[in-house]
Write a protein that holds these residues in place. Structure first.
Motif, short mmCIF file in Angstrom:
data_model
loop_
_atom_site.label_atom_id
_atom_site.label_comp_id
_atom_site.label_asym_id
_atom_site.label_seq_id
_atom_site.Cartn_x
_atom_site.Cartn_y
_atom_site.Cartn_z
N TRP A 203 -3.29 -4.48 -3.34
CA TRP A 203 -2.18 -3.49 -3.50
C TRP A 203 -1.19 -4.22 -4.46
CZ3 TRP A 203 -3.53 1.26 -2.68
CH2 TRP A 203 -4.56 1.85 -1.49
N ARG B 64 0.88 -1.10 -0.01
CA ARG B 64 0.05 0.05 -0.11
C ARG B 64 0.83 1.24 -0.19
NH1 ARG B 64 -2.69 -0.89 4.47
NH2 ARG B 64 -1.32 0.63 5.75
N PHE C 83 2.88 1.72 -3.32
CA PHE C 83 1.61 1.96 -4.42
C PHE C 83 1.61 3.43 -4.19
CE2 PHE C 83 -2.09 2.65 -6.96
CZ PHE C 83 -2.25 1.55 -7.48
#
Length: 402
Positions: free
Chosen positions: A83, A57, A60
């Motif tokens: 993710w 996460r 990303f």
């Protein structure tokens, strides 16, 4: 004299705590992170088998070229984001776009990833990084020109419409306004042949641009043909700004109801306000004779299609809960044309998670792009009788103002 500084022992990266290694990797590109994970089993486990979603996460959200998918209006509220898989797909697609050897239509994983990026664009008013990235990469490499203009165009839509690769490819062509920008003249006769032929409309596809298997899913090949016909027919009556809605990737960006000027909390689709619909038609006596029309009719330079504009106002009357669509209930609306005529219909989510319009008078349409997109919806019109000699044609509706 100053003494020379004593040398300090070098700290090997393997001696660093994993928390520090993570912090370093967050400053790297996903490609570099992937390469680093190949150096040893411990780091491969750190990258590809983390205990939770924190690592992927964070990685990303550090990528400036992508939108935070949680901001999109595509998935249900609180839907789980994978993710790692999503970032890997998007990075792979972006890298392929930078390659001159990419064969767009032959790569199903690529087609899926690009469509996914468009579907997860963040809503306005902030610009979408996803759309800006794709526009830049496609424009820089002219990948859309790879789509071939040959006789298989219509044949694929008729014989194999349900093939995932075919649908993903045509959906991408619609999104990039391909029909309006590249070699449109070659495909226009075949588009007319498909769109104006009532044989391509029946109860299994709800007399509209949907797959002929009764699933209610969108037939993007049919939408592409509609886009082609409308684009060429409105050239003489539409402004450059209007045409830009069918040719600009940014017009697909979703807009919140507030950004559409809507205060009615029931109106999640942002339909309340002033709209314009453009109907296209031709002399149906040439094609509606009960038999399969000859393609030569549509190739004739004297074949004419016309477009007519109509303004109307819409407002929500009520909403109806739909199974599995808690956040997107069916919207029932009514409208007025020139303060006299009355229209009615619904807006709801299709089985394949697309926004579907359905007017009472047999005029189904599909929203192009996200919720409340400036591009509006493409669809078809016909009569309620569906006789073999009935007229049929494409239509485009988009929001004028609040």
């Amino acid at each position: 004299m100053h003494s020379l500084p004593t040398s300090r022992p070098h700290t090997q990266i393997t001696h660093l705590p994993f928390e520090v290694v993570e912090a370093i990797l967050f400053c790297c590109s996903p490609v570099t992170v992937s390469a680093f994970a190949q150096t040893c089993k411990a780091y491969r486990r750190l990258v590809y088998h983390p205990e939770d979603s924190h690592f992927w996460r964070t990685l990303f959200l550090r990528q400036a070229e992508f939108d935070d998918p949680r901001l999109s209006q595509t998935d249900p509220v609180n839907a789980k984001v994978h993710w790692d898989a999503m970032l890997q797909r998007w990075v792979a697609a972006s890298n392929k776009l930078r390659s001159a050897s990419l064969r767009v239509e032959q790569d199903q994983e690529f087609l899926y990833a690009v469509n996914e990026m468009i579907a997860h664009a963040r809503p306005s008013p902030s610009p979408s990084s996803n759309l800006q990235t794709l526009q830049r990469l496609f424009d820089g490499n002219d990948h859309m020109s790879q789509f071939e203009d040959d006789s298989s165009t219509v044949r694929n839509i008729i014989t194999s419409p349900g093939q995932t690769k075919i649908q993903l490819a045509y959906r991408l062509r619609v999104y990039f306004g391909y029909g309006a920008a590249i070699r449109v003249a070659q495909e226009r006769p075949r588009a007319r042949y498909f769109v104006y032929n009532l044989r391509h409309y029946h109860h299994r596809n709800d007399y509209g641009p949907f797959l002929p298997d009764g699933s209610g899913c969108v037939n993007w090949g049919h939408i592409f043909m509609i886009q082609l016909v409308i684009t060429m027919n409105v050239m003489s009556i539409a402004s450059p700004e209007q045409l830009g809605l069918l040719m600009n990737l940014t017009s697909l960006q979703p807009r919140s109801p507030a950004d559409c000027g809507v205060t009615d909390k029931r109106d999640w689709a942002g339909i309340t306000g002033k709209w314009q619909v453009i109907f296209c038609s031709c002399d149906h006596r040439e094609v509606a004779n009960g038999s399969e029309p000859d393609l030569a009719i549509f190739e004739d330079e004297e074949f004419e299609g016309v477009a007519r504009c109509l303004d109307f106002n819409l407002c929500v009357t009520r909403v109806e809960q739909c199974p599995g669509k808690k956040d997107r209930p069916k919207i029932h609306f009514v409208g007025e044309v020139k303060g006299i005529s009355r229209i009615a219909g619904q807006v709801y989510m299709s089985p394949d998670n697309q926004i579907r319009w359905s007017f009472v008078l047999e005029e189904p349409a599909v929203q192009i792009g996200g919720v409340g997109s400036a591009c509006g919806a493409l669809g078809t019109w016909t009569t309620i009788f569906h006789d073999v000699d009935d007229p049929v044609g494409p239509m485009w509706l988009y929001k004028h103002s609040i």
